[in-house]
Scaffold this motif. Structure first.
Motif, PDB file in Angstrom:
ATOM      1  N   UNK A   1       0.842  -1.210   0.000  1.00  0.00           N
ATOM      2  CA  UNK A   1       0.000   0.000   0.000  1.00  0.00           C
ATOM      3  C   UNK A   1       0.872   1.253   0.000  1.00  0.00           C
ATOM      4  N   UNK A   2       1.936   1.247   0.791  1.00  0.00           N
ATOM      5  CA  UNK A   2       2.853   2.395   0.824  1.00  0.00           C
ATOM      6  C   UNK A   2       3.512   2.602  -0.537  1.00  0.00           C
ATOM      7  N   UNK A   3       3.865   1.500  -1.187  1.00  0.00           N
ATOM      8  CA  UNK A   3       4.470   1.592  -2.522  1.00  0.00           C
ATOM      9  C   UNK A   3       3.483   2.182  -3.525  1.00  0.00           C
ATOM     10  N   UNK A   4       2.218   1.823  -3.392  1.00  0.00           N
ATOM     11  CA  UNK A   4       1.197   2.322  -4.317  1.00  0.00           C
ATOM     12  C   UNK A   4       0.936   3.814  -4.128  1.00  0.00           C
ATOM     13  N   UNK A   5       0.834   4.228  -2.864  1.00  0.00           N
ATOM     14  CA  UNK A   5       0.414   5.605  -2.561  1.00  0.00           C
ATOM     15  C   UNK A   5       1.571   6.580  -2.402  1.00  0.00           C
ATOM     16  N   UNK A   6       2.780   6.054  -2.190  1.00  0.00           N
ATOM     17  CA  UNK A   6       3.900   6.951  -1.907  1.00  0.00           C
ATOM     18  C   UNK A   6       3.816   7.564  -0.528  1.00  0.00           C
ATOM     19  N   UNK A   7       3.053   6.967   0.360  1.00  0.00           N
ATOM     20  CA  UNK A   7       2.914   7.425   1.742  1.00  0.00           C
ATOM     21  C   UNK A   7       2.654   6.205   2.623  1.00  0.00           C
ATOM     22  N   UNK A   8       2.960   6.336   3.894  1.00  0.00           N
ATOM     23  CA  UNK A   8       2.844   5.179   4.785  1.00  0.00           C
ATOM     24  C   UNK A   8       1.726   5.405   5.802  1.00  0.00           C
ATOM     25  N   UNK A   9       0.977   4.316   6.040  1.00  0.00           N
ATOM     26  CA  UNK A   9      -0.092   4.329   7.041  1.00  0.00           C
ATOM     27  C   UNK A   9       0.349   3.409   8.182  1.00  0.00           C
ATOM     28  N   UNK A  10       0.324   3.904   9.395  1.00  0.00           N
ATOM     29  CA  UNK A  10       0.965   3.198  10.502  1.00  0.00           C
ATOM     30  C   UNK A  10       0.025   2.336  11.343  1.00  0.00           C
ATOM     31  N   UNK A  11      -1.280   2.469  11.136  1.00  0.00           N
ATOM     32  CA  UNK A  11      -2.231   1.740  11.969  1.00  0.00           C
ATOM     33  C   UNK A  11      -3.019   0.721  11.150  1.00  0.00           C
ATOM     34  N   UNK A  12      -3.439  -0.319  11.837  1.00  0.00           N
ATOM     35  CA  UNK A  12      -4.287  -1.359  11.238  1.00  0.00           C
ATOM     36  C   UNK A  12      -5.708  -1.239  11.782  1.00  0.00           C
ATOM     37  N   UNK A  13      -6.736  -1.721  11.050  1.00  0.00           N
ATOM     38  CA  UNK A  13      -6.639  -2.285   9.703  1.00  0.00           C
ATOM     39  C   UNK A  13      -6.566  -1.197   8.637  1.00  0.00           C
ATOM     40  N   UNK A  14      -6.142  -1.587   7.449  1.00  0.00           N
ATOM     41  CA  UNK A  14      -6.100  -0.665   6.312  1.00  0.00           C
ATOM     42  C   UNK A  14      -7.473  -0.665   5.637  1.00  0.00           C
ATOM     43  N   UNK A  15      -8.453  -0.227   6.402  1.00  0.00           N
ATOM     44  CA  UNK A  15      -9.843  -0.187   5.923  1.00  0.00           C
ATOM     45  C   UNK A  15     -10.000   0.969   4.943  1.00  0.00           C
ATOM     46  N   UNK A  16     -11.031   0.928   4.109  1.00  0.00           N
ATOM     47  CA  UNK A  16     -11.241   2.046   3.170  1.00  0.00           C
ATOM     48  C   UNK A  16     -11.318   3.403   3.872  1.00  0.00           C
ATOM     49  N   UNK A  17     -12.011   3.440   5.029  1.00  0.00           N
ATOM     50  CA  UNK A  17     -12.140   4.723   5.743  1.00  0.00           C
ATOM     51  C   UNK A  17     -10.772   5.262   6.158  1.00  0.00           C
ATOM     52  N   UNK A  18      -9.972   4.400   6.762  1.00  0.00           N
ATOM     53  CA  UNK A  18      -8.659   4.843   7.243  1.00  0.00           C
ATOM     54  C   UNK A  18      -7.771   5.275   6.075  1.00  0.00           C
ATOM     55  N   UNK A  19      -7.733   4.483   5.025  1.00  0.00           N
ATOM     56  CA  UNK A  19      -6.884   4.813   3.880  1.00  0.00           C
ATOM     57  C   UNK A  19      -7.363   6.112   3.222  1.00  0.00           C
ATOM     58  N   UNK A  20      -8.676   6.253   3.076  1.00  0.00           N
ATOM     59  CA  UNK A  20      -9.222   7.463   2.440  1.00  0.00           C
ATOM     60  C   UNK A  20      -8.814   8.721   3.209  1.00  0.00           C
ATOM     61  N   UNK A  21      -8.999   8.688   4.538  1.00  0.00           N
ATOM     62  CA  UNK A  21      -8.709   9.895   5.319  1.00  0.00           C
ATOM     63  C   UNK A  21      -7.209  10.179   5.391  1.00  0.00           C
ATOM     64  N   UNK A  22      -6.398   9.150   5.359  1.00  0.00           N
ATOM     65  CA  UNK A  22      -4.950   9.380   5.311  1.00  0.00           C
ATOM     66  C   UNK A  22      -4.560  10.049   3.993  1.00  0.00           C
ATOM     67  N   UNK A  23      -5.202   9.638   2.909  1.00  0.00           N
ATOM     68  CA  UNK A  23      -4.932  10.268   1.614  1.00  0.00           C
ATOM     69  C   UNK A  23      -5.352  11.739   1.644  1.00  0.00           C
ATOM     70  N   UNK A  24      -6.515  12.014   2.254  1.00  0.00           N
ATOM     71  CA  UNK A  24      -6.984  13.408   2.344  1.00  0.00           C
ATOM     72  C   UNK A  24      -6.040  14.267   3.180  1.00  0.00           C
ATOM     73  N   UNK A  25      -5.542  13.694   4.275  1.00  0.00           N
ATOM     74  CA  UNK A  25      -4.589  14.434   5.107  1.00  0.00           C
ATOM     75  C   UNK A  25      -3.318  14.759   4.330  1.00  0.00           C
ATOM     76  N   UNK A  26      -2.871  13.801   3.542  1.00  0.00           N
ATOM     77  CA  UNK A  26      -1.663  14.040   2.736  1.00  0.00           C
ATOM     78  C   UNK A  26      -1.910  15.160   1.725  1.00  0.00           C
ATOM     79  N   UNK A  27      -3.092  15.151   1.093  1.00  0.00           N
ATOM     80  CA  UNK A  27      -3.418  16.198   0.118  1.00  0.00           C
ATOM     81  C   UNK A  27      -3.446  17.577   0.775  1.00  0.00           C
ATOM     82  N   UNK A  28      -3.976  17.640   2.009  1.00  0.00           N
ATOM     83  CA  UNK A  28      -4.011  18.927   2.724  1.00  0.00           C
ATOM     84  C   UNK A  28      -2.606  19.442   3.005  1.00  0.00           C
TER      85      UNK A  28
END
Length: 556
Positions: free
Chosen positions: A525-552
């Motif tokens: 997932x980190x390779x795909x997004x170019x960013x790392x998510x540190x908590x589990x699970x990698x649910x759609x909600x968690x991944x989506x909001x991490x992407x939004x935070x990165x965009x901000x």
């Protein structure tokens, strides 16, 4: 007591100790129990049933937890916070690693002290690191009790360590595979806990797993907002040491063989494996072997069906018991065939003269001639890894910390939809060093089952606990398990690096199937997004909001 428990003799001892009675006063009968994975160890339903039975004047008592009670009143996996820091040379050589692991134990200690020890020790990863400091802390919380779970702390440490290794590779501008190959355990290495390693097939697992997903070959996603990535993770896992297993093998006048073994069949295929061992030593068809029901009044002692120990420990015990009964049969057959023991051999359920194979007797006939129609010949065997030593709790060192080590690499390819946060697995390869595959199909099944559980841990499963310690989703309606629709193409790869002490070179396999899975998916997932998510699970909600935070952050 009729109960599904993965350690019947331990349960028997603990109940006897609690009641102040002799062990001989208690009998445990273990029915076929289905999966275990840690939750059926220790005492859960047993004390309730025993306490109630004291008040029913001889009437039987049955205690059964419903799904909600199972979620709340048995065991959950340990949550863990991991801090990790490493010192690395510019050429990628690891020189130091410091880690702190905080294990959430829930309201009672249960298995937390041993999970803390056995999960923290291997957490720095299967690498040559001259300077290592690891501190593990088991912490009481107001949450459900944590206990044994498949992997016994290895998945939590690997989740942090293996993503950390990818981050190091990125910082150095190195390929992640090359960084591992430069530092990974190989035959003869001195591990950071002071043990000289042997039978190490880890490097082969790394090469084969990454090749299976075509590591280094980049492919675009199906749409511009769908990113594709690859990742992998390596682990090593010890087994509980020292422990003992005892077994008996019986041959009757019909030539039927019964194996008495305290290993609990929890779906891992131990009945098949142990039957194969007995059949191999007695040279009889597999269908002639029967596993005796698990009854502590009949079956010899076994420490537990845990820690991926059964094929190695009980396999050795059954092998010795089969050899013992074979020697007794040969001794009995000597006067019947007018030969000496060295002149005899076994095949197809018969004992015969090596230089005159036509001079043969079925083993059942040997028993009947010597002991009558109802006669039974018994062989006994036991196995303990005698030189095993517990860790020094101050230094974490032991020169024989484990009877054997299990090594594995798993690799994943994923697609991540940036618009929804959904992670879709495309394929997973899992290469495991099994020592010797006594039953290759069984090994593949173990690996695939472990992958499916690991996928659940990585992408779906989340126990929601509120600030009062209440579980908010104690049912499969709200606690999402992985289904067949969530499981991608699985590529099990068997690597054989024989363990000299194991039966025919075999090691254990049950737990490592799950251990590297979340970390491999996390790296993909980190390779795909170019960013790392540190908590589990990698649910759609968690991944989506991490992407939004990165965009901000990027926009700012």
């Amino acid at each position: 007591i009729w109960v599904a428990n993965d350690a019947p003799f331990r349960a028997l001892h603990e109940i006897a100790e609690a009641l102040g009675v002799a062990n001989e006063k208690i009998r445990l009968i273990n029915p076929l129990q289905g999966g275990g994975f840690g939750s059926k160890g220790g005492l859960k339903v047993e004390p309730i049933a025993v306490a109630l039975a004291y008040h029913t004047k001889g009437r039987p008592v049955r205690v059964k937890f419903n799904r909600q009670e199972t979620f709340i009143s048995t065991l959950v996996r340990h949550e863990c916070i991991v801090e990790i820091k490493s010192g690395v040379k510019k050429d990628g050589t690891l020189v130091a690693r410091q880690m702190a692991l905080y294990w959430g134990g829930g309201a009672y200690a249960e298995k937390s002290p041993t999970v803390c020890i056995r999960g923290s020790l291997p957490a720095p990863g299967p690498y040559r690191i001259p300077h290592v400091k690891v501190d593990g802390y088991a912490v009481y919380t107001n949450k459900p009790v944590s206990g044994a779970f498949r992997g016994y702390g290895i998945p939590q440490g690997a989740w942090a360590c293996e993503q950390h290794m990818d981050e190091i590779a990125k910082r150095l501008g190195m390929d992640a595979v090359d960084l591992r190959l430069k530092n990974i355990f190989v035959e003869g290495d001195l591990a950071y806990w002071g043990e000289r390693l042997h039978s190490v097939g880890l490097q082969e697992t790394l090469i084969k797993a990454t090749q299976a997903i075509e590591w280094g070959k980049k492919q675009p996603g199906a749409r511009p907002t769908v990113k594709r990535g690859k990742g992998f993770a390596c682990i090593s896992k010890p087994t509980r040491t020292p422990t003992m297993s005892r077994a008996g093998v019986l041959v009757n006048g019909k030539g039927e063989i019964s194996v008495l073994a305290g290993t609990v069949e929890i779906g891992q295929g131990c009945s098949t494996i142990l039957s194969q061992v007995a059949a191999e030593e007695l040279k009889v068809p597999l269908e002639r072997i029967r596993m005796a029901p698990l009854d502590t009044d009949v079956i010899p002692f076994d420490a537990s069906t845990t820690s991926s120990r059964s094929t190695y420990h009980m396999g050795n015990a059954v092998r010795r018991a089969a050899i013992d009964v074979r020697e007794k049969l040969a001794e009995m057959a000597c006067p019947m065939l007018e030969a000496k023991k060295p002149d005899l051999a076994f095949a197809d359920g018969k004992v015969f003269l090596k230089d005159q194979p036509q001079m043969a007797l079925p083993i059942g006939e040997v028993v009947r001639r010597k002991l009558g129609n109802e006669g039974i010949v018994r062989g006994d065997g036991s196995y303990t890894y005698e030189i095993g030593k517990d860790l020094d709790l101050e230094t974490g060192h032991s020169d024989h910390a484990s009877a054997f080590y299990m090594y594995a690499t798993q690799a994943a390819e994923v697609e991540v939809d940036e618009e929804t946060g959904r992670v879709r697995l495309l394929r997973m390869a899992a290469a495991h060093d099994v020592g010797k595959a006594i039953n290759p199909l069984n090994c593949a099944g173990q690996i695939e089952g472990g992958l499916a559980m690991g996928i659940g841990s990585a992408l779906h499963e989340h126990l929601v606990v509120d600030d009062q310690g209440r579980v908010r989703n104690p049912s499969f309606l709200d606690y999402h398990l992985a289904t067949s629709l969530d499981v991608p193409k699985l590529i099990p790869i068997i690597v054989e690096c024989a363990e000299p002490e194991g039966p025919y070179g075999a090691k254990g396999l049950g737990e490592p199937g799950l251990a590297p899975t979340p970390a491999a998916i996390g790296n993909a997932v980190a390779d795909a997004l170019g960013m790392r998510i540190y908590d589990l699970p990698l649910s759609p909600e968690r991944v989506y909001w991490e992407i939004q935070q990165k965009k901000k952050k990027t926009a700012a």
